[in-house]
Structures are given as C-alpha cells and as structure tokens.
Design a protein around this motif. Structure first.
Motif, PDB file in Angstrom:
ATOM      1  N   ALA A 169      -0.425  10.608  17.773  1.00 53.35           N
ATOM      2  CA  ALA A 169      -1.577  11.256  17.134  1.00 53.35           C
ATOM      3  C   ALA A 169      -1.642  10.927  15.644  1.00 53.35           C
ATOM      4  O   ALA A 169      -2.730  10.827  15.067  1.00 53.35           O
ATOM      5  N   LEU A 170      -0.482  10.735  15.020  1.00 56.01           N
ATOM      6  CA  LEU A 170      -0.440  10.461  13.585  1.00 56.01           C
ATOM      7  C   LEU A 170      -0.847   9.033  13.245  1.00 56.01           C
ATOM      8  O   LEU A 170      -1.508   8.804  12.228  1.00 56.01           O
ATOM      9  N   LEU A 171      -0.466   8.075  14.071  1.00 53.13           N
ATOM     10  CA  LEU A 171      -0.696   6.663  13.747  1.00 53.13           C
ATOM     11  C   LEU A 171      -2.152   6.333  13.408  1.00 53.13           C
ATOM     12  O   LEU A 171      -2.410   5.721  12.367  1.00 53.13           O
ATOM     13  N   PRO A 172      -3.142   6.722  14.210  1.00 53.68           N
ATOM     14  CA  PRO A 172      -4.522   6.391  13.832  1.00 53.68           C
ATOM     15  C   PRO A 172      -4.973   7.075  12.542  1.00 53.68           C
ATOM     16  O   PRO A 172      -5.794   6.530  11.799  1.00 53.68           O
ATOM     17  N   GLN A 173      -4.426   8.246  12.255  1.00 52.17           N
ATOM     18  CA  GLN A 173      -4.766   8.936  11.013  1.00 52.17           C
ATOM     19  C   GLN A 173      -4.178   8.176   9.812  1.00 52.17           C
ATOM     20  O   GLN A 173      -4.826   8.049   8.773  1.00 52.17           O
ATOM     21  N   LEU A 174      -2.951   7.669   9.964  1.00 53.15           N
ATOM     22  CA  LEU A 174      -2.356   6.855   8.905  1.00 53.15           C
ATOM     23  C   LEU A 174      -3.108   5.541   8.738  1.00 53.15           C
ATOM     24  O   LEU A 174      -3.306   5.069   7.617  1.00 53.15           O
ATOM     25  N   ARG A 175      -3.511   4.963   9.845  1.00 52.24           N
ATOM     26  CA  ARG A 175      -4.278   3.713   9.775  1.00 52.24           C
ATOM     27  C   ARG A 175      -5.575   3.939   8.995  1.00 52.24           C
ATOM     28  O   ARG A 175      -5.926   3.153   8.117  1.00 52.24           O
ATOM     29  N   ALA A 176      -6.273   5.031   9.284  1.00 56.30           N
ATOM     30  CA  ALA A 176      -7.515   5.340   8.571  1.00 56.30           C
ATOM     31  C   ALA A 176      -7.252   5.579   7.086  1.00 56.30           C
ATOM     32  O   ALA A 176      -8.059   5.200   6.234  1.00 56.30           O
ATOM     33  N   LEU A 177      -6.122   6.181   6.776  1.00 57.09           N
ATOM     34  CA  LEU A 177      -5.759   6.480   5.395  1.00 57.09           C
ATOM     35  C   LEU A 177      -5.438   5.213   4.600  1.00 57.09           C
ATOM     36  O   LEU A 177      -5.770   5.106   3.423  1.00 57.09           O
ATOM     37  N   THR A 178      -4.810   4.233   5.251  1.00 61.97           N
ATOM     38  CA  THR A 178      -4.314   3.054   4.536  1.00 61.97           C
ATOM     39  C   THR A 178      -5.209   1.820   4.616  1.00 61.97           C
ATOM     40  O   THR A 178      -5.119   0.946   3.761  1.00 61.97           O
ATOM     41  N   PHE A 196      -3.965  16.309  11.537  1.00 61.05           N
ATOM     42  CA  PHE A 196      -4.171  17.211  12.651  1.00 61.05           C
ATOM     43  C   PHE A 196      -3.256  16.792  13.793  1.00 61.05           C
ATOM     44  O   PHE A 196      -3.581  15.913  14.582  1.00 61.05           O
ATOM     45  N   ILE A 197      -2.084  17.434  13.850  1.00 59.94           N
ATOM     46  CA  ILE A 197      -1.080  17.140  14.854  1.00 59.94           C
ATOM     47  C   ILE A 197      -0.644  18.469  15.461  1.00 59.94           C
ATOM     48  O   ILE A 197      -0.094  19.326  14.755  1.00 59.94           O
ATOM     49  N   ALA A 198      -0.869  18.630  16.736  1.00 60.40           N
ATOM     50  CA  ALA A 198      -0.448  19.866  17.402  1.00 60.40           C
ATOM     51  C   ALA A 198       1.071  19.936  17.438  1.00 60.40           C
ATOM     52  O   ALA A 198       1.737  18.958  17.762  1.00 60.40           O
ATOM     53  N   LYS A 199       1.617  21.080  17.092  1.00 58.18           N
ATOM     54  CA  LYS A 199       3.071  21.255  17.023  1.00 58.18           C
ATOM     55  C   LYS A 199       3.723  21.354  18.403  1.00 58.18           C
ATOM     56  O   LYS A 199       4.924  21.217  18.526  1.00 58.18           O
ATOM     57  N   ASP A 200       2.920  21.596  19.446  1.00 59.13           N
ATOM     58  CA  ASP A 200       3.500  21.723  20.784  1.00 59.13           C
ATOM     59  C   ASP A 200       3.611  20.382  21.512  1.00 59.13           C
ATOM     60  O   ASP A 200       4.011  20.327  22.669  1.00 59.13           O
ATOM     61  N   ALA A 229       0.487   2.996  -3.333  1.00 57.85           N
ATOM     62  CA  ALA A 229      -0.307   4.170  -2.947  1.00 57.85           C
ATOM     63  C   ALA A 229      -0.160   4.448  -1.453  1.00 57.85           C
ATOM     64  O   ALA A 229       0.008   5.606  -1.037  1.00 57.85           O
ATOM     65  N   ASN A 230      -0.190   3.394  -0.654  1.00 65.82           N
ATOM     66  CA  ASN A 230      -0.045   3.567   0.792  1.00 65.82           C
ATOM     67  C   ASN A 230       1.362   4.034   1.166  1.00 65.82           C
ATOM     68  O   ASN A 230       1.519   4.880   2.045  1.00 65.82           O
ATOM     69  N   MET A 231       2.374   3.517   0.486  1.00 63.25           N
ATOM     70  CA  MET A 231       3.741   3.991   0.733  1.00 63.25           C
ATOM     71  C   MET A 231       3.840   5.486   0.427  1.00 63.25           C
ATOM     72  O   MET A 231       4.440   6.249   1.185  1.00 63.25           O
ATOM     73  N   ALA A 232       3.259   5.889  -0.687  1.00 61.11           N
ATOM     74  CA  ALA A 232       3.318   7.291  -1.099  1.00 61.11           C
ATOM     75  C   ALA A 232       2.658   8.194  -0.060  1.00 61.11           C
ATOM     76  O   ALA A 232       3.213   9.237   0.311  1.00 61.11           O
ATOM     77  N   ASN A 233       1.502   7.797   0.429  1.00 61.04           N
ATOM     78  CA  ASN A 233       0.805   8.619   1.417  1.00 61.04           C
ATOM     79  C   ASN A 233       1.522   8.637   2.764  1.00 61.04           C
ATOM     80  O   ASN A 233       1.548   9.664   3.444  1.00 61.04           O
ATOM     81  N   ILE A 234       2.101   7.521   3.167  1.00 59.64           N
ATOM     82  CA  ILE A 234       2.853   7.496   4.422  1.00 59.64           C
ATOM     83  C   ILE A 234       4.068   8.413   4.320  1.00 59.64           C
ATOM     84  O   ILE A 234       4.343   9.202   5.230  1.00 59.64           O
ATOM     85  N   ALA A 235       4.790   8.343   3.200  1.00 62.64           N
ATOM     86  CA  ALA A 235       5.947   9.223   3.011  1.00 62.64           C
ATOM     87  C   ALA A 235       5.515  10.690   3.046  1.00 62.64           C
ATOM     88  O   ALA A 235       6.161  11.526   3.708  1.00 62.64           O
TER      89      ALA A 235
END
Length: 156
Positions: A19-28, A6-10, A36-42
């Motif tokens: 906004a992306l960093l905490p979502q990636l942290r939660a994912l990894t 969920f990243i606003a395009k504006d 697996a983590n490399m794949a999801n980050i890419a």
C-alpha cells in the motif's frame, strides 16, 4: 500528494509495504532532487512502521557519510566494511541482522538498537548509498522487508 500516508494498521507487513509503494512513487516521481526524495522516504517509513531509526548513508570520498534520516542522532561517517552499513556497501547486498549484538563489528550508534536491515543503492553497477533501518526490538526485519525496501530504493 497528501501529507499523510493511508495505510491500514491491521494489514500484514507485506500488505502495508504494498500500500505504501504507490504513495511513495507518487511522492518522488515529480521531484528531481535525490536528497529531498531520500528525506521523504525516510520520514514515510518512520511514520508508517514506527522504526527506531531510518536513514541513508551516501558514499563520499571512500566512506559512507550520513544523509537524510529520521530518529536520534547517528554516526556521521562509516568506513568500507565496518559495521552493518559498511559491510552492505562492501558486499553490495542487503543485510538483515536479527540481533545486532551478534553481528561482528557492529557499530552501536545507539544502545537501544536491537535489529537492523541495510539495503544498498546502485547506479552504474556500483553502490552509491545505503538505506539503514534500526529497530528497538529483536528480529524485526526479514525477507519481506528486504524485498520491499529493495523495491522502494529503486525509486531513487
């Protein structure tokens, strides 16, 4: 974790990364498998920023070997000091290339790539992989990308 980011395009580029960093942290953070983590980050960076090519090269037997990526087929092996990836590995620093045609020894895995950023990943003071992102546009990457991508690869 949701299947979508969920990243606003504006938002500005920096705000999108923020906004992306905490979502990636939660994912990894609960996944112990590095591949697996490399794949999801890419995949996440490709989805959010629509970059041409996003992926990792892993140091194996004294060369970089293609790892998880999103985008068209890519070069499979890269020697130390060769191209942007090999140079980032050799110099152990992030390299931002506004125009790949101006980078001596650039490896053209795709003629559509116009600008590039490569971020080394460190463990024990040594580079063990690089994170490579290419764009179809000139001058796509800058210090904002370098700062945030260096933070993102620390998740690995």
């Amino acid at each position: 974790m949701s299947e979508q980011f969920f990243i606003a395009k504006d938002l500005s580029k920096a705000e999108q990364y923020e906004a992306l960093l905490p979502q990636l942290r939660a994912l990894t953070e609960r996944e112990p498998d590095t591949i697996a983590n490399m794949a999801n980050i890419a995949a996440a960076l490709k989805e959010v920023f629509n970059f041409w090519w996003v992926g990792f090269y892993i140091v194996k037997d004294e060369e970089l070997v293609l790892g998880p990526f999103q985008g068209p087929v890519a070069c499979t092996r890269i020697a130390l000091g060769r191209g942007v990836c090999g140079t980032a590995w050799k110099e152990a620093k992030t390299i931002v290339v506004p125009d790949v045609a101006q980078f001596p020894g650039h490896i053209a895995c795709s003629s559509l790539s116009k600008s590039e950023i490569v971020v080394p990943l460190f463990f024990g003071g040594h580079v063990w992989a690089v994170f490579d992102i290419d764009s179809e546009q000139l001058n796509t990457f800058d210090e904002t990308d370098a700062r945030w991508l260096e933070e993102i690869v620390r998740l690995l």
